[in-house]
Design a protein around this motif. Structure first.
Motif, PDB file in Angstrom:
ATOM      1  N   SER A   1     -13.416  -0.277   4.040  1.00  0.00           N
ATOM      2  CA  SER A   1     -12.055   0.051   3.641  1.00  0.00           C
ATOM      3  C   SER A   1     -11.184  -1.202   3.647  1.00  0.00           C
ATOM      4  O   SER A   1     -11.324  -2.063   4.504  1.00  0.00           O
ATOM      5  N   LEU A   2     -10.298  -1.276   2.698  1.00  0.00           N
ATOM      6  CA  LEU A   2      -9.302  -2.357   2.641  1.00  0.00           C
ATOM      7  C   LEU A   2      -8.137  -1.890   3.520  1.00  0.00           C
ATOM      8  O   LEU A   2      -7.088  -1.488   3.032  1.00  0.00           O
TER       9      LEU A   2
ATOM     10  N   VAL B   1      -7.305  -7.093   4.087  1.00  0.00           N
ATOM     11  CA  VAL B   1      -8.718  -7.467   4.122  1.00  0.00           C
ATOM     12  C   VAL B   1      -9.535  -6.250   4.545  1.00  0.00           C
ATOM     13  O   VAL B   1      -8.999  -5.233   4.961  1.00  0.00           O
ATOM     14  N   MET B   2     -10.842  -6.390   4.447  1.00  0.00           N
ATOM     15  CA  MET B   2     -11.761  -5.289   4.713  1.00  0.00           C
ATOM     16  C   MET B   2     -11.910  -4.994   6.201  1.00  0.00           C
ATOM     17  O   MET B   2     -11.836  -5.883   7.043  1.00  0.00           O
ATOM     18  N   GLY B   3     -12.166  -3.735   6.471  1.00  0.00           N
ATOM     19  CA  GLY B   3     -12.529  -3.288   7.802  1.00  0.00           C
ATOM     20  C   GLY B   3     -13.486  -2.120   7.669  1.00  0.00           C
ATOM     21  O   GLY B   3     -13.624  -1.528   6.598  1.00  0.00           O
ATOM     22  N   LEU B   4     -14.173  -1.826   8.743  1.00  0.00           N
ATOM     23  CA  LEU B   4     -14.967  -0.602   8.816  1.00  0.00           C
ATOM     24  C   LEU B   4     -14.094   0.442   9.485  1.00  0.00           C
ATOM     25  O   LEU B   4     -13.647   0.250  10.618  1.00  0.00           O
TER      26      LEU B   4
ATOM     27  N   GLN C   1      -2.100  -4.154  13.062  1.00  0.00           N
ATOM     28  CA  GLN C   1      -2.565  -4.633  11.755  1.00  0.00           C
ATOM     29  C   GLN C   1      -3.420  -3.607  11.018  1.00  0.00           C
ATOM     30  O   GLN C   1      -3.894  -3.879   9.917  1.00  0.00           O
ATOM     31  N   TYR C   2      -3.599  -2.437  11.587  1.00  0.00           N
ATOM     32  CA  TYR C   2      -4.350  -1.391  10.911  1.00  0.00           C
ATOM     33  C   TYR C   2      -3.433  -0.722   9.889  1.00  0.00           C
ATOM     34  O   TYR C   2      -2.391  -0.174  10.237  1.00  0.00           O
ATOM     35  N   ALA C   3      -3.828  -0.781   8.620  1.00  0.00           N
ATOM     36  CA  ALA C   3      -3.000  -0.236   7.538  1.00  0.00           C
ATOM     37  C   ALA C   3      -3.318   1.222   7.231  1.00  0.00           C
ATOM     38  O   ALA C   3      -2.541   1.891   6.552  1.00  0.00           O
TER      39      ALA C   3
ATOM     40  N   ALA D   1      -2.604  -0.181  -2.387  1.00  0.00           N
ATOM     41  CA  ALA D   1      -3.443  -1.334  -2.051  1.00  0.00           C
ATOM     42  C   ALA D   1      -3.210  -2.468  -3.052  1.00  0.00           C
ATOM     43  O   ALA D   1      -3.062  -3.634  -2.664  1.00  0.00           O
ATOM     44  N   VAL D   2      -3.155  -2.137  -4.330  1.00  0.00           N
ATOM     45  CA  VAL D   2      -2.906  -3.155  -5.366  1.00  0.00           C
ATOM     46  C   VAL D   2      -1.565  -3.838  -5.116  1.00  0.00           C
ATOM     47  O   VAL D   2      -1.457  -5.065  -5.167  1.00  0.00           O
TER      48      VAL D   2
END
Length: 175
Positions: free
Chosen positions: A34-35, A52-55, A118-120, A128-129
């Motif tokens: 996930s972004l 940025v990406m995260g799980l 920082q978790y979106a 996201a775009v």
């Protein structure tokens, strides 16, 4: 010491940066790519954050598992912790991976900490775009990171429809 596995789901897949004796395509259960991480340094700034990406929890994620020799455990863990735990938005966890060629193993993974500032969270494609376009950090433009990540994932034969839609939105905004 025994060998261990490390799971990569984004840049770690093509730029691991550590010694390993084997790499296999694998699926991590319990998390999805996930972004969802706000970037304040590498791909954004505090004034103009990027993503940025995260799980993130739920589902599963196809990526690459790296087998690390037991003798390399300490230096590899030190490297990964320096790389992934800069702001502690990721948590070090052991998850179950299933290898494409068969078999399972526990693997070290860095997952999103949903309690971190920082978790979106889960974003709609348009949101996201909007967050990605125009954000620039110490590692360069956020758009480059997202497009590069999507291209590498696709090169590995992995489909991520949500991410592909984000890239289409970025390219549309770029003209």
């Amino acid at each position: 010491m025994n060998d261990f596995w490390v799971f990569g789901y984004a840049s770690l897949m093509w730029k691991p940066g550590f010694d390993h004796v084997e790499r296999r395509r694998a699926r991590l259960h319990g998390y999805h790519r996930s972004l969802c991480i706000i970037s304040l340094e590498h791909r954004g700034t505090p004034e103009r954050p990027g993503l940025v990406m995260g799980l993130d929890r739920g589902g599963s994620c196809v990526g690459v598992a790296f087998r690390v020799a037991g003798k390399d455990r300490e230096p590899v863990l030190a490297y990964l912790r320096e790389r992934e735990l800069v702001t502690n938005v990721y948590l070090e966890r052991i998850g179950s991976v299933t290898f494409e060629c068969g078999g399972k193993a526990p693997a070290l993974a860095y997952v999103a900490d949903r309690r971190h500032e920082q978790y979106a969270g889960r974003l709609e494609v348009d949101e996201a775009v909007e967050r990605v376009c125009g954000a620039v950090g110490g590692m360069g433009p956020n758009e480059d990171y997202v497009i590069n990540t999507a291209e590498h994932i696709r090169t590995l034969g992995i489909r991520d429809h949500w991410l592909e839609n984000v890239v289409a939105g970025i390219r549309k905004r770029q003209g």
